[in-house]
Design a protein around this motif. Structure first.
Motif, short mmCIF file in Angstrom:
data_model
loop_
_atom_site.label_atom_id
_atom_site.label_comp_id
_atom_site.label_asym_id
_atom_site.label_seq_id
_atom_site.Cartn_x
_atom_site.Cartn_y
_atom_site.Cartn_z
N VAL A 103 0.84 -1.20 0.00
CA VAL A 103 0.00 0.00 0.00
C VAL A 103 0.87 1.25 0.00
CG1 VAL A 103 -1.74 1.29 1.29
CG2 VAL A 103 -1.87 -1.20 1.17
N VAL A 104 1.94 1.22 0.78
CA VAL A 104 2.86 2.36 0.86
C VAL A 104 3.51 2.59 -0.50
CG1 VAL A 104 5.00 3.20 1.89
CG2 VAL A 104 3.28 2.12 3.33
N ASP A 105 3.92 1.52 -1.17
CA ASP A 105 4.55 1.65 -2.49
C ASP A 105 3.58 2.27 -3.49
OD1 ASP A 105 6.91 0.57 -1.54
OD2 ASP A 105 6.49 -1.45 -2.33
N LYS A 106 2.33 1.86 -3.46
CA LYS A 106 1.33 2.42 -4.36
C LYS A 106 1.10 3.90 -4.08
CE LYS A 106 -1.24 -1.79 -5.36
NZ LYS A 106 -2.53 -2.50 -5.24
N ALA A 107 1.07 4.25 -2.80
CA ALA A 107 0.88 5.65 -2.43
C ALA A 107 2.07 6.50 -2.87
CB ALA A 107 0.67 5.78 -0.93
N GLN A 108 3.28 5.96 -2.72
CA GLN A 108 4.47 6.66 -3.18
C GLN A 108 4.42 6.88 -4.69
OE1 GLN A 108 7.28 3.86 -1.36
NE2 GLN A 108 8.24 5.59 -0.32
N ASP A 109 4.07 5.84 -5.42
CA ASP A 109 3.98 5.97 -6.88
C ASP A 109 2.93 7.00 -7.29
OD1 ASP A 109 5.96 4.06 -7.23
OD2 ASP A 109 4.54 2.41 -7.58
N ALA A 110 1.79 7.00 -6.63
CA ALA A 110 0.73 7.96 -6.94
C ALA A 110 1.20 9.39 -6.65
CB ALA A 110 -0.52 7.64 -6.14
N ALA A 111 1.90 9.59 -5.55
CA ALA A 111 2.39 10.92 -5.21
C ALA A 111 3.42 11.39 -6.23
CB ALA A 111 2.99 10.92 -3.81
N LYS A 112 4.31 10.50 -6.64
CA LYS A 112 5.33 10.85 -7.63
C LYS A 112 4.69 11.15 -8.99
CE LYS A 112 9.05 8.27 -5.46
NZ LYS A 112 9.95 7.10 -5.57
N ASN A 113 3.67 10.38 -9.36
CA ASN A 113 2.98 10.64 -10.62
C ASN A 113 2.25 11.97 -10.58
OD1 ASN A 113 3.82 8.25 -11.82
ND2 ASN A 113 2.02 7.12 -11.18
N ALA A 114 1.72 12.34 -9.44
CA ALA A 114 1.03 13.63 -9.31
C ALA A 114 2.00 14.79 -9.50
CB ALA A 114 0.36 13.72 -7.95
N ILE A 115 3.23 14.62 -9.08
CA ILE A 115 4.24 15.67 -9.26
C ILE A 115 4.52 15.89 -10.73
CG2 ILE A 115 6.66 16.28 -8.88
CD1 ILE A 115 6.49 14.65 -6.28
N HIS A 116 4.59 14.80 -11.49
CA HIS A 116 4.99 14.89 -12.89
C HIS A 116 3.79 14.94 -13.84
CE1 HIS A 116 9.13 14.27 -11.83
NE2 HIS A 116 8.79 13.25 -11.08
N LYS A 117 2.59 15.07 -13.31
CA LYS A 117 1.38 15.05 -14.11
C LYS A 117 1.35 16.16 -15.15
CE LYS A 117 -2.48 16.48 -12.35
NZ LYS A 117 -3.73 16.63 -11.61
N ASP A 118 1.78 17.35 -14.79
CA ASP A 118 1.66 18.50 -15.67
C ASP A 118 2.89 18.73 -16.54
OD1 ASP A 118 -0.87 19.04 -14.75
OD2 ASP A 118 -0.15 20.32 -13.12
N GLU A 119 3.89 17.85 -16.42
CA GLU A 119 5.10 18.01 -17.23
C GLU A 119 4.81 17.58 -18.66
OE1 GLU A 119 8.31 15.85 -15.52
OE2 GLU A 119 8.54 17.24 -13.87
N PRO A 120 5.37 18.29 -19.63
CA PRO A 120 5.19 17.87 -21.01
C PRO A 120 5.96 16.57 -21.29
CG PRO A 120 6.68 19.73 -20.89
CD PRO A 120 6.15 19.49 -19.50
N THR A 121 5.38 15.72 -22.10
CA THR A 121 6.04 14.47 -22.46
C THR A 121 7.00 14.72 -23.61
OG1 THR A 121 4.21 13.90 -23.91
CG2 THR A 121 4.16 13.01 -21.68
N GLN A 122 8.07 13.94 -23.63
CA GLN A 122 9.07 14.14 -24.67
C GLN A 122 9.11 12.97 -25.60
OE1 GLN A 122 12.66 14.82 -22.48
NE2 GLN A 122 12.08 16.90 -22.00
#
Length: 59
Positions: free
Chosen positions: A40-59
């Motif tokens: 559960v902790v790993d999933k929460a960490q992944d979700a938090a990290k994805n939220a940080i990079h959500k608005d970054e443009p993809t390359q």
């Protein structure tokens, strides 16, 4: 510029530091719970990290 926009900009500028803090927080939870909730902790960490990079443009 709203508070939320300022927070997003600050997170984007310091993404590496925020990711490090997320990892440390997850490690602390795993240590305190003796790994009982590590999945559960790993999933929460992944979700938090994805939220940080959500608005970054993809390359």
């Amino acid at each position: 510029m709203s508070f939320l926009d300022k927070a997003k900009d600050l997170l984007a500028q310091n993404a590496d530091k925020v990711e490090s803090a997320i990892d440390k927080a997850g490690d602390m939870v795993d240590e305190k719970t003796e790994g009982k909730f590590s999945g559960v902790v790993d999933k929460a960490q992944d979700a938090a990290k994805n939220a940080i990079h959500k608005d970054e443009p993809t390359q």
